[in-house]
Design a protein around this motif. Structure first.
Motif, PDB file in Angstrom:
ATOM      1  N   VAL A   1     -25.636 100.399  84.902  1.00 18.57           N
ATOM      2  CA  VAL A   1     -26.148 101.782  84.963  1.00 18.57           C
ATOM      3  C   VAL A   1     -27.668 101.776  85.134  1.00 18.57           C
ATOM      4  N   LEU A   2     -28.363 100.951  84.337  1.00 18.24           N
ATOM      5  CA  LEU A   2     -29.824 100.883  84.415  1.00 18.24           C
ATOM      6  C   LEU A   2     -30.286 100.378  85.779  1.00 18.24           C
ATOM      7  N   PHE A   3     -29.647  99.313  86.258  1.00 21.89           N
ATOM      8  CA  PHE A   3     -30.059  98.693  87.517  1.00 21.89           C
ATOM      9  C   PHE A   3     -29.808  99.619  88.703  1.00 21.89           C
ATOM     10  N   SER A   4     -28.638 100.288  88.715  1.00 19.45           N
ATOM     11  CA  SER A   4     -28.319 101.217  89.815  1.00 19.45           C
ATOM     12  C   SER A   4     -29.195 102.468  89.772  1.00 19.45           C
ATOM     13  N   SER A   5     -29.822 102.720  88.606  1.00 22.25           N
ATOM     14  CA  SER A   5     -30.719 103.881  88.470  1.00 22.25           C
ATOM     15  C   SER A   5     -32.140 103.566  88.908  1.00 22.25           C
ATOM     16  N   GLY A   6     -32.380 102.320  89.319  1.00 20.58           N
ATOM     17  CA  GLY A   6     -33.692 101.952  89.820  1.00 20.58           C
ATOM     18  C   GLY A   6     -34.551 101.176  88.850  1.00 20.58           C
ATOM     19  N   VAL A   7     -34.042 100.886  87.647  1.00 20.19           N
ATOM     20  CA  VAL A   7     -34.800 100.092  86.671  1.00 20.19           C
ATOM     21  C   VAL A   7     -34.738  98.626  87.098  1.00 20.19           C
ATOM     22  N   ASN A   8     -35.877  97.934  87.119  1.00 23.16           N
ATOM     23  CA  ASN A   8     -35.859  96.532  87.545  1.00 23.16           C
ATOM     24  C   ASN A   8     -35.177  95.654  86.496  1.00 23.16           C
ATOM     25  N   ILE A   9     -34.805  94.447  86.906  1.00 28.34           N
ATOM     26  CA  ILE A   9     -33.995  93.561  86.060  1.00 28.34           C
ATOM     27  C   ILE A   9     -34.690  93.241  84.744  1.00 28.34           C
ATOM     28  N   ALA A  10     -35.980  92.880  84.796  1.00 27.06           N
ATOM     29  CA  ALA A  10     -36.710  92.507  83.582  1.00 27.06           C
ATOM     30  C   ALA A  10     -36.760  93.667  82.592  1.00 27.06           C
ATOM     31  N   GLU A  11     -37.066  94.855  83.090  1.00 34.09           N
ATOM     32  CA  GLU A  11     -37.163  96.023  82.213  1.00 34.09           C
ATOM     33  C   GLU A  11     -35.792  96.386  81.639  1.00 34.09           C
ATOM     34  N   ALA A  12     -34.741  96.258  82.452  1.00 37.27           N
ATOM     35  CA  ALA A  12     -33.378  96.553  81.989  1.00 37.27           C
ATOM     36  C   ALA A  12     -32.983  95.613  80.850  1.00 37.27           C
ATOM     37  N   ILE A  13     -33.300  94.323  81.006  1.00 33.72           N
ATOM     38  CA  ILE A  13     -32.996  93.339  79.970  1.00 33.72           C
ATOM     39  C   ILE A  13     -33.769  93.659  78.695  1.00 33.72           C
ATOM     40  N   ASN A  14     -35.028  94.063  78.844  1.00 38.14           N
ATOM     41  CA  ASN A  14     -35.859  94.402  77.686  1.00 38.14           C
ATOM     42  C   ASN A  14     -35.291  95.608  76.942  1.00 38.14           C
ATOM     43  N   ILE A  15     -34.863  96.617  77.678  1.00 34.83           N
ATOM     44  CA  ILE A  15     -34.271  97.820  77.062  1.00 34.83           C
ATOM     45  C   ILE A  15     -33.005  97.449  76.287  1.00 34.83           C
ATOM     46  N   LEU A  16     -32.149  96.615  76.897  1.00 40.74           N
ATOM     47  CA  LEU A  16     -30.905  96.200  76.248  1.00 40.74           C
ATOM     48  C   LEU A  16     -31.187  95.350  75.012  1.00 40.74           C
ATOM     49  N   ALA A  17     -32.231  94.516  75.081  1.00 41.99           N
ATOM     50  CA  ALA A  17     -32.590  93.669  73.930  1.00 41.99           C
ATOM     51  C   ALA A  17     -33.055  94.519  72.760  1.00 41.99           C
ATOM     52  N   LEU A  18     -33.782  95.588  73.048  1.00 39.38           N
ATOM     53  CA  LEU A  18     -34.310  96.449  71.990  1.00 39.38           C
ATOM     54  C   LEU A  18     -33.215  97.256  71.298  1.00 39.38           C
TER      55      LEU A  18
END
Length: 403
Positions: free
Chosen positions: A72-89
């Motif tokens: 969902v995050l990646f298809s919404s335009g969030v880059n991979i690094a930021e998506a991983i950071n959001i999921l980690a938090l």
């Protein structure tokens, strides 16, 4: 990941010290080399691969949620690094949070997501790592992650069904053991003293049960320790190698369990292969990957024969017949899929069908197991009561004849 304390020097002889988190020594050397330094001394401060065992494990539910949210995050335009950071938090699983944080740092250093995940093979299964790699190459990472989310969600659903179905039989088994322990250690000794006071010869069944009761009462603690030790050893032995192969073979031999096990293996195989082929992975590569996804080492051993047949050029439907585990329906659907060129779609549809079959098989198995256990308990309790009533009846008859 391993935390190193290091001492390094450059060509000018300048020395530097510090700490660095790396997968292995080679990664540490590459890091220092990129800065113009060469490793001279090092010391391991901590090894997260060992510490990680103390943290909570990563479950199928965690992987399913990770894939779904990442897609969902990646298809919404969030880059991979930021998506991983959001999921980690936001993840609550401590082990998974630690892993995602390390992956985030690796991606920031220039690693691909698949490369970063390869360093955490104890968290991310080979299947998921391979699929992410394919998604990166094909440019369809969001679609691949969505498919993987569905895959892990349905696998988790099946696992939960099997676990839920086993709860009641396990409770019955514990109650049965509790009743037996109470009868042999508390009830029978009371009657033993009473019957011994009357004298006379007791029936053989009574003598045997009284001897068992006396032995259990005298060695209760040792019996519990031996029982607990045996269960622990069997559990550890059954987790890998010959022990796991033995118990996996046993699952295919016990009539009540066999049908459920075959249905679970069938739906897991169909869904795994369907997802792999849908992602564009070749049949031969898919077969190599799927050989470790079946979940039963006895079947995986048989599957090696089918894998060799496919490599020789035989159709998959023909090769699978030699495994003698998969449903004829699955083999027929694979045959049709190969002829129509829609094998991936056919496999995914078949997997959905067998999901319902698994649930029906579990319900049927539970319906059979429950009365078997109740009848077994009734028989054992009946034998104990009989061993008490027989001598009491004889004593009463002797008393009546003496009046």
């Amino acid at each position: 990941m391993i935390k190193y304390k290091y001492t390094a020097k450059n060509l000018a002889g300048k020395q530097t010290e510090g700490e660095y988190l790396a997968a292995d020594m080679e990664e540490l050397r590459e890091h220092l080399r990129s800065q113009g330094y060469y490793l001279s001394e090092y010391k391991v401060l901590s090894d997260s691969s060992k510490e990680i065992r103390l943290l909570s494990s990563v479950k199928l539910k965690d992987l399913a949620l990770f894939c779904r949210q990442f897609a969902v995050l990646f298809s919404s335009g969030v880059n991979i690094a930021e998506a991983i950071n959001i999921l980690a938090l936001q993840t609550k699983n401590k082990k998974f949070k630690k892993t995602l944080s390390e992956i985030y740092e690796d991606i920031r250093k220039g690693r691909l997501l698949s490369e970063a995940m390869e360093l955490h093979h104890d968290v991310f299964p080979e299947f998921l790592r391979s699929m992410v790699r394919v998604g990166e190459i094909s440019g369809n990472l969001d679609l691949i992650l969505t498919r993987m989310a569905e895959y892990y969600e349905k696998n988790n659903k099946i696992k939960n069904k099997v676990t839920s179905a086993m709860i009641y039989p396990i409770i019955l088994l514990i109650l049965m053991l509790g009743v037996l322990i109470m009868l042999f250690t508390f009830v029978l000794p009371i009657f033993a003293d009473t019957l011994a006071g009357f004298g006379g010869e007791m029936p053989a069944i009574t003598v045997i049960l009284m001897a068992v009761s006396a032995f259990m009462q005298a060695n209760f603690l040792y019996i519990m320790i031996a029982l607990g030790g045996t269960i622990t050893l069997l559990y550890l032995w059954g987790r890998k190698g010959a022990g796991r192969y033995f118990f996996d073979s046993l699952k295919l031999a016990i009539p009540v369990v066999r049908n459920v096990q075959k249905k679970v293996i069938t739906t897991r195989f169909a869904r795994s292969l369907g997802v792999l082929l849908y992602s564009g992975i070749s049949m031969l590569d898919s077969i190599d990957i799927i050989s470790s996804l079946i979940g039963n080492t006895a079947v995986e051993e048989r599957f090696k024969l089918a894998k060799e047949e496919v490599k020789k050029g035989y159709e998959l439907s023909v090769a699978l017949e030699k495994v003698e585990v998969f449903s004829p329906l699955l083999i027929e659907m694979i045959s049709v899929g190969q002829k129509t060129g829609q094998l991936d779609d056919m496999l995914l549809r078949t997997a959905d069908f067998f999901d319902d079959e698994v649930e029906e098989s579990i319900n049927r198995a539970t319906t059979l197991i429950e009365p078997i256990m109740i009848i077994s308990l009734a028989i054992i309790v009946g034998i104990v009561i009989l061993s008490i009533m027989l001598p009491m009846t004889e004593i009463m008859q002797s008393a009546m004849s003496g009046m």
